[in-house]
Write a protein that holds these residues in place. Structure first.
Motif, PDB file in Angstrom:
ATOM      1  N   HIS A  36       0.826  -1.216   0.000  1.00  0.00           N
ATOM      2  CA  HIS A  36       0.000   0.000   0.000  1.00  0.00           C
ATOM      3  C   HIS A  36       0.860   1.265   0.000  1.00  0.00           C
ATOM      4  O   HIS A  36       0.561   2.237   0.690  1.00  0.00           O
ATOM      5  CB  HIS A  36      -0.973  -0.004   1.179  1.00  0.00           C
ATOM      6  CG  HIS A  36      -1.857  -1.204   1.201  1.00  0.00           C
ATOM      7  ND1 HIS A  36      -2.971  -1.318   0.393  1.00  0.00           N
ATOM      8  CD2 HIS A  36      -1.765  -2.360   1.894  1.00  0.00           C
ATOM      9  CE1 HIS A  36      -3.537  -2.496   0.607  1.00  0.00           C
ATOM     10  NE2 HIS A  36      -2.833  -3.149   1.517  1.00  0.00           N
ATOM     11  N   LEU A  37       1.932   1.221  -0.795  1.00  0.00           N
ATOM     12  CA  LEU A  37       2.786   2.402  -0.914  1.00  0.00           C
ATOM     13  C   LEU A  37       2.068   3.490  -1.694  1.00  0.00           C
ATOM     14  O   LEU A  37       1.311   3.201  -2.628  1.00  0.00           O
ATOM     15  CB  LEU A  37       4.082   2.061  -1.642  1.00  0.00           C
ATOM     16  CG  LEU A  37       5.071   1.141  -0.943  1.00  0.00           C
ATOM     17  CD1 LEU A  37       6.295   0.935  -1.814  1.00  0.00           C
ATOM     18  CD2 LEU A  37       5.466   1.685   0.412  1.00  0.00           C
ATOM     19  N   PRO A  38       2.324   4.742  -1.371  1.00  0.00           N
ATOM     20  CA  PRO A  38       1.794   5.829  -2.198  1.00  0.00           C
ATOM     21  C   PRO A  38       2.309   5.682  -3.637  1.00  0.00           C
ATOM     22  O   PRO A  38       3.434   5.219  -3.855  1.00  0.00           O
ATOM     23  CB  PRO A  38       2.352   7.086  -1.545  1.00  0.00           C
ATOM     24  CG  PRO A  38       2.708   6.680  -0.150  1.00  0.00           C
ATOM     25  CD  PRO A  38       3.085   5.229  -0.221  1.00  0.00           C
ATOM     26  N   GLU A  39       1.504   6.085  -4.587  1.00  0.00           N
ATOM     27  CA  GLU A  39       1.869   5.953  -6.003  1.00  0.00           C
ATOM     28  C   GLU A  39       3.202   6.638  -6.313  1.00  0.00           C
ATOM     29  O   GLU A  39       4.009   6.127  -7.074  1.00  0.00           O
ATOM     30  CB  GLU A  39       0.762   6.509  -6.897  1.00  0.00           C
ATOM     31  CG  GLU A  39       0.995   6.294  -8.377  1.00  0.00           C
ATOM     32  CD  GLU A  39       1.061   4.810  -8.774  1.00  0.00           C
ATOM     33  OE1 GLU A  39       1.720   4.522  -9.792  1.00  0.00           O
ATOM     34  OE2 GLU A  39       0.492   3.951  -8.080  1.00  0.00           O
ATOM     35  N   ARG A  40       3.450   7.776  -5.702  1.00  0.00           N
ATOM     36  CA  ARG A  40       4.704   8.505  -5.924  1.00  0.00           C
ATOM     37  C   ARG A  40       5.900   7.641  -5.523  1.00  0.00           C
ATOM     38  O   ARG A  40       6.902   7.566  -6.245  1.00  0.00           O
ATOM     39  CB  ARG A  40       4.704   9.806  -5.125  1.00  0.00           C
ATOM     40  CG  ARG A  40       6.009  10.566  -5.177  1.00  0.00           C
ATOM     41  CD  ARG A  40       6.106  11.665  -4.110  1.00  0.00           C
ATOM     42  NE  ARG A  40       5.912  11.196  -2.753  1.00  0.00           N
ATOM     43  CZ  ARG A  40       6.838  10.561  -2.015  1.00  0.00           C
ATOM     44  NH1 ARG A  40       8.030  10.329  -2.514  1.00  0.00           N
ATOM     45  NH2 ARG A  40       6.585  10.184  -0.776  1.00  0.00           N
ATOM     46  N   VAL A  41       5.815   6.970  -4.394  1.00  0.00           N
ATOM     47  CA  VAL A  41       6.910   6.124  -3.925  1.00  0.00           C
ATOM     48  C   VAL A  41       7.095   4.944  -4.872  1.00  0.00           C
ATOM     49  O   VAL A  41       8.218   4.602  -5.253  1.00  0.00           O
ATOM     50  CB  VAL A  41       6.667   5.650  -2.478  1.00  0.00           C
ATOM     51  CG1 VAL A  41       7.752   4.669  -2.035  1.00  0.00           C
ATOM     52  CG2 VAL A  41       6.585   6.835  -1.524  1.00  0.00           C
ATOM     53  N   ALA A  42       5.976   4.331  -5.284  1.00  0.00           N
ATOM     54  CA  ALA A  42       6.050   3.191  -6.213  1.00  0.00           C
ATOM     55  C   ALA A  42       6.688   3.606  -7.538  1.00  0.00           C
ATOM     56  O   ALA A  42       7.529   2.881  -8.079  1.00  0.00           O
ATOM     57  CB  ALA A  42       4.655   2.610  -6.449  1.00  0.00           C
TER      58      ALA A  42
END
Length: 145
Positions: A36-42
């Protein structure tokens, strides 16, 4: 720390051919989604993994690299991507940024992978151990609860 879905750590071993990049990207996104990482981190994790692996596959393969070992996991509040290769010793932290172009005609093609990784990750660690380059990229995120 306990994961919501899936394991908090994952490992992958890939060959040194560029055709491995889509498999690595899918692996990174799958793990990031389960965590469930933020999209920015992914996205930053994917971009940096592709840049690092492209450099290894392009430049280290002729120096004996046969496999690349990847590991994703949590280190406190950070996601850590460990990349190990068997190529010649190379510390990307020692590479200077390319000079900034003052015009389009002066712009340099290539040589931007390491500066991209520096910009889109939150930390780099490097060591050379047992004949392997061991690079750790850190990305700030909150672990799942």
């Amino acid at each position: 720390m306990s994961p919501i879905d899936g394991e908090p750590q994952a490992s992958l071993i890939v060959g040194t051919e560029l055709r491995e990049l889509p498999r690595v990207s899918a692996w990174v996104h799958d793990w990031a989604e389960r965590q469930h990482l933020p999209e920015r981190v992914a996205q930053n994790l994917d971009l940096c993994s592709v840049e690092v692996l492209t450099n290894i596959m392009t430049y280290a393969c002729g120096e004996g690299a046969q496999r690349i070992f990847l590991h994703l996991g949590w280190q406190g509040e950070d996601v850590a991507l460990d990349v190990e290769d068997e190529g010649g010793e190379f510390d990307p932290r020692q590479v200077p940024d390319p000079p900034r172009a003052t015009s389009v005609h002066d712009a340099r093609i290539g040589g931007w992978g390491i500066p991209i990784v520096r910009h889109f990750s939150d930390g780099l660690r490097y060591r050379h151990e047992d004949g392997r380059n061991c690079l750790t990229l850190l990305f700030r995120a909150s672990p799942p609860h």
